[in-house]
Design a protein around this motif. Structure first.
Motif, PDB file in Angstrom:
ATOM      1  N   GLY A 163      -5.859   4.620   0.719  1.00 14.81           N
ATOM      2  CA  GLY A 163      -5.845   5.292  -0.577  1.00 14.81           C
ATOM      3  C   GLY A 163      -6.611   4.518  -1.630  1.00 14.81           C
ATOM      4  N   ALA A 164      -6.496   3.205  -1.605  1.00 12.93           N
ATOM      5  CA  ALA A 164      -7.208   2.374  -2.582  1.00 12.93           C
ATOM      6  C   ALA A 164      -8.712   2.427  -2.361  1.00 12.93           C
ATOM      7  CB  ALA A 164      -6.710   0.936  -2.524  1.00 12.93           C
TER       8      ALA A 164
ATOM      9  N   LEU B 107       6.974   3.031  -5.036  1.00 13.50           N
ATOM     10  CA  LEU B 107       8.221   3.739  -4.763  1.00 13.50           C
ATOM     11  C   LEU B 107       8.833   3.277  -3.438  1.00 13.50           C
ATOM     12  CD1 LEU B 107      10.260   5.978  -5.447  1.00 13.50           C
ATOM     13  CD2 LEU B 107       8.707   7.600  -4.369  1.00 13.50           C
ATOM     14  N   ALA B 108       7.996   3.133  -2.411  1.00 10.84           N
ATOM     15  CA  ALA B 108       8.488   2.650  -1.112  1.00 10.84           C
ATOM     16  C   ALA B 108       9.022   1.225  -1.231  1.00 10.84           C
ATOM     17  CB  ALA B 108       7.376   2.722  -0.065  1.00 10.84           C
ATOM     18  N   ALA B 109       8.413   0.417  -2.093  1.00 13.36           N
ATOM     19  CA  ALA B 109       8.918  -0.942  -2.321  1.00 13.36           C
ATOM     20  C   ALA B 109      10.278  -0.885  -3.007  1.00 13.36           C
ATOM     21  CB  ALA B 109       7.921  -1.741  -3.146  1.00 13.36           C
ATOM     22  N   TYR B 110      10.435   0.016  -3.953  1.00 11.81           N
ATOM     23  CA  TYR B 110      11.721   0.166  -4.615  1.00 11.81           C
ATOM     24  C   TYR B 110      12.803   0.544  -3.610  1.00 11.81           C
ATOM     25  CZ  TYR B 110      15.439   1.511  -7.715  1.00 11.81           C
ATOM     26  OH  TYR B 110      16.666   1.576  -8.332  1.00 11.81           O
ATOM     27  N   GLN B 111      12.448   1.411  -2.669  1.00 11.11           N
ATOM     28  CA  GLN B 111      13.394   1.861  -1.653  1.00 11.11           C
ATOM     29  C   GLN B 111      13.662   0.780  -0.597  1.00 11.11           C
ATOM     30  OE1 GLN B 111      14.690   4.455  -3.391  1.00 11.11           O
ATOM     31  NE2 GLN B 111      15.069   5.244  -1.348  1.00 11.11           N
ATOM     32  N   GLY B 112      12.870  -0.285  -0.610  1.00 11.68           N
ATOM     33  CA  GLY B 112      13.074  -1.375   0.340  1.00 11.68           C
ATOM     34  C   GLY B 112      12.298  -1.237   1.633  1.00 11.68           C
ATOM     35  N   TYR B 113      11.410  -0.250   1.726  1.00 14.08           N
ATOM     36  CA  TYR B 113      10.626  -0.053   2.953  1.00 14.08           C
ATOM     37  C   TYR B 113       9.433  -0.990   3.027  1.00 14.08           C
ATOM     38  CZ  TYR B 113      13.260   4.295   3.174  1.00 14.08           C
ATOM     39  OH  TYR B 113      14.267   5.225   3.209  1.00 14.08           O
ATOM     40  N   LEU B 114       8.898  -1.343   1.877  1.00 16.24           N
ATOM     41  CA  LEU B 114       7.760  -2.246   1.800  1.00 16.24           C
ATOM     42  C   LEU B 114       8.071  -3.331   0.780  1.00 16.24           C
ATOM     43  CD1 LEU B 114       4.858   0.400   1.546  1.00 16.24           C
ATOM     44  CD2 LEU B 114       5.637  -0.788   3.604  1.00 16.24           C
ATOM     45  N   SER B 115       7.322  -4.405   0.842  1.00 16.32           N
ATOM     46  CA  SER B 115       7.459  -5.489  -0.124  1.00 16.32           C
ATOM     47  C   SER B 115       6.548  -5.193  -1.316  1.00 16.32           C
ATOM     48  CB  SER B 115       7.056  -6.796   0.561  1.00 16.32           C
ATOM     49  OG  SER B 115       6.484  -7.690  -0.332  1.00 16.32           O
ATOM     50  N   LEU B 116       7.063  -5.294  -2.538  1.00 21.94           N
ATOM     51  CA  LEU B 116       6.234  -5.040  -3.711  1.00 21.94           C
ATOM     52  C   LEU B 116       5.048  -6.003  -3.787  1.00 21.94           C
ATOM     53  CD1 LEU B 116       5.845  -3.172  -6.120  1.00 21.94           C
ATOM     54  CD2 LEU B 116       7.232  -4.748  -7.483  1.00 21.94           C
ATOM     55  N   PRO B 117       5.245  -7.313  -3.552  1.00 25.84           N
ATOM     56  CA  PRO B 117       4.067  -8.188  -3.529  1.00 25.84           C
ATOM     57  C   PRO B 117       3.076  -7.800  -2.418  1.00 25.84           C
ATOM     58  CG  PRO B 117       6.049  -9.506  -3.760  1.00 25.84           C
ATOM     59  CD  PRO B 117       6.492  -8.094  -3.480  1.00 25.84           C
ATOM     60  N   GLY B 118       3.583  -7.317  -1.290  1.00 22.98           N
ATOM     61  CA  GLY B 118       2.709  -6.855  -0.212  1.00 22.98           C
ATOM     62  C   GLY B 118       1.918  -5.627  -0.624  1.00 22.98           C
ATOM     63  N   VAL B 119       2.563  -4.693  -1.318  1.00 27.92           N
ATOM     64  CA  VAL B 119       1.891  -3.495  -1.823  1.00 27.92           C
ATOM     65  C   VAL B 119       0.786  -3.913  -2.789  1.00 27.92           C
ATOM     66  CG1 VAL B 119       2.180  -1.452  -3.299  1.00 27.92           C
ATOM     67  CG2 VAL B 119       3.846  -1.942  -1.489  1.00 27.92           C
ATOM     68  N   PHE B 120       1.117  -4.814  -3.708  1.00 30.60           N
ATOM     69  CA  PHE B 120       0.114  -5.294  -4.672  1.00 30.60           C
ATOM     70  C   PHE B 120      -1.049  -5.970  -3.954  1.00 30.60           C
ATOM     71  CE2 PHE B 120       2.970  -5.883  -8.697  1.00 30.60           C
ATOM     72  CZ  PHE B 120       3.149  -4.522  -8.762  1.00 30.60           C
ATOM     73  N   ALA B 121      -0.755  -6.817  -2.996  1.00 27.39           N
ATOM     74  CA  ALA B 121      -1.813  -7.565  -2.299  1.00 27.39           C
ATOM     75  C   ALA B 121      -2.746  -6.643  -1.526  1.00 27.39           C
ATOM     76  CB  ALA B 121      -1.185  -8.599  -1.358  1.00 27.39           C
ATOM     77  N   VAL B 122      -2.177  -5.716  -0.772  1.00 30.56           N
ATOM     78  CA  VAL B 122      -3.002  -4.794   0.024  1.00 30.56           C
ATOM     79  C   VAL B 122      -3.856  -3.920  -0.889  1.00 30.56           C
ATOM     80  CG1 VAL B 122      -2.888  -2.773   1.539  1.00 30.56           C
ATOM     81  CG2 VAL B 122      -1.520  -4.787   2.053  1.00 30.56           C
ATOM     82  N   ALA B 123      -3.262  -3.386  -1.935  1.00 34.87           N
ATOM     83  CA  ALA B 123      -4.011  -2.527  -2.860  1.00 34.87           C
ATOM     84  C   ALA B 123      -5.110  -3.325  -3.559  1.00 34.87           C
ATOM     85  CB  ALA B 123      -3.080  -1.905  -3.888  1.00 34.87           C
ATOM     86  N   PHE B 124      -4.811  -4.553  -3.952  1.00 33.46           N
ATOM     87  CA  PHE B 124      -5.819  -5.373  -4.622  1.00 33.46           C
ATOM     88  C   PHE B 124      -6.999  -5.659  -3.695  1.00 33.46           C
ATOM     89  CE2 PHE B 124      -7.746  -9.509  -5.203  1.00 33.46           C
ATOM     90  CZ  PHE B 124      -8.324  -9.332  -6.452  1.00 33.46           C
ATOM     91  N   VAL B 125      -6.727  -6.113  -2.498  1.00 40.95           N
ATOM     92  CA  VAL B 125      -7.808  -6.442  -1.559  1.00 40.95           C
ATOM     93  C   VAL B 125      -8.659  -5.203  -1.268  1.00 40.95           C
ATOM     94  CG1 VAL B 125      -8.314  -7.144   0.824  1.00 40.95           C
ATOM     95  CG2 VAL B 125      -6.663  -8.441  -0.533  1.00 40.95           C
ATOM     96  N   ALA B 126      -8.007  -4.073  -1.036  1.00 38.80           N
ATOM     97  CA  ALA B 126      -8.741  -2.852  -0.707  1.00 38.80           C
ATOM     98  C   ALA B 126      -9.583  -2.364  -1.884  1.00 38.80           C
ATOM     99  CB  ALA B 126      -7.782  -1.757  -0.259  1.00 38.80           C
ATOM    100  N   THR B 127      -9.012  -2.344  -3.077  1.00 39.46           N
ATOM    101  CA  THR B 127      -9.768  -1.846  -4.229  1.00 39.46           C
ATOM    102  C   THR B 127     -10.891  -2.791  -4.610  1.00 39.46           C
ATOM    103  OG1 THR B 127      -9.563  -0.737  -6.355  1.00 39.46           O
ATOM    104  CG2 THR B 127      -8.357  -2.771  -6.136  1.00 39.46           C
ATOM    105  N   PHE B 128     -10.631  -4.085  -4.564  1.00 40.00           N
ATOM    106  CA  PHE B 128     -11.647  -5.074  -4.920  1.00 40.00           C
ATOM    107  C   PHE B 128     -12.805  -5.044  -3.916  1.00 40.00           C
ATOM    108  CE2 PHE B 128     -13.302  -9.471  -5.084  1.00 40.00           C
ATOM    109  CZ  PHE B 128     -13.643  -9.520  -6.424  1.00 40.00           C
ATOM    110  N   ALA B 129     -12.477  -4.990  -2.635  1.00 36.97           N
ATOM    111  CA  ALA B 129     -13.517  -4.932  -1.603  1.00 36.97           C
ATOM    112  C   ALA B 129     -14.346  -3.655  -1.722  1.00 36.97           C
ATOM    113  CB  ALA B 129     -12.890  -5.032  -0.214  1.00 36.97           C
ATOM    114  N   THR B 130     -13.692  -2.548  -2.015  1.00 34.03           N
ATOM    115  CA  THR B 130     -14.401  -1.276  -2.178  1.00 34.03           C
ATOM    116  C   THR B 130     -15.369  -1.342  -3.351  1.00 34.03           C
ATOM    117  OG1 THR B 130     -12.541  -0.061  -1.250  1.00 34.03           O
ATOM    118  CG2 THR B 130     -14.094   1.194  -2.582  1.00 34.03           C
ATOM    119  N   ASP B 131     -14.897  -1.858  -4.477  1.00 32.77           N
ATOM    120  CA  ASP B 131     -15.756  -1.974  -5.656  1.00 32.77           C
ATOM    121  C   ASP B 131     -16.965  -2.866  -5.371  1.00 32.77           C
ATOM    122  OD1 ASP B 131     -13.820  -0.473  -6.922  1.00 32.77           O
ATOM    123  OD2 ASP B 131     -12.962  -2.184  -8.008  1.00 32.77           O
TER     124      ASP B 131
END
Length: 169
Positions: A18-19, A32-56
């Protein structure tokens, strides 16, 4: 496969995918998935950051390498790039920092910036800060949205399948 297992298995891949495109919806769902406990919020941030930064960085390099030819091949991008070039002349730094927040400009702006002559180092630094801001805002919105939904609906576990499916669609 239960929803929790599905999200835990494929959630980070979905956020990265998606990023790569516009990505706000997937990042909000990741929060939202991090809030529910399915994913780690820092993990969500890290994956989204790497993907968006690399794409840019990819699209910036493509703009640097292919210049206007990459924009000429896509009429929609060309029309958007004309607006971007107009903005670049007046607001290069804010545009480089915050283009992610302008819907539909995610690919065109780095391409145009690549053709504009902005230095690689300057774009890298501006993109670094802009990517952190984008990930922080949308990831946190998703996380807070989970808390709000739970406060309004109570136990959202019974609605989560329909909720995730509805937001994803």
């Amino acid at each position: 496969m239960p929803l929790a297992d599905f999200i835990a298995t494929y959630g980070y891949f979905a956020i990265a995918g998606g990023a790569f495109f516009e990505g706000e919806t997937m990042l909000v769902l990741g929060g939202l998935a991090a809030y529910q406990g399915y994913l780690s919020l820092p993990g969500v941030f890290a994956v989204a950051f790497v993907a968006t930064f690399a794409t840019d960085q990819f699209y910036f390099a493509l703009g640097r390498r292919n210049g206007l030819a990459a924009l000429e091949r896509r009429p929609v991008w060309k029309a958007r790039s004309e607006k971007v070039f107009s903005l670049l002349r007046r607001h290069q730094t804010p545009l480089a920092l915050f283009f992610r927040f302008l819907y539909g400009m995610r690919i065109v702006v780095p391409l145009a910036l690549g053709t504009s002559g902005i230095s690689r180092l300057r774009f890298l630094l501006l993109d670094l800060f802009g990517s952190v801001a984008w990930v922080g805002v949308y990831g946190t919105l998703g996380y807070l949205f989970g808390g709000t939904v739970q406060a309004v609906l109570g136990d959202i576990k019974r609605f989560e399948y329909w909720f995730f499916a509805g937001v994803a669609l």
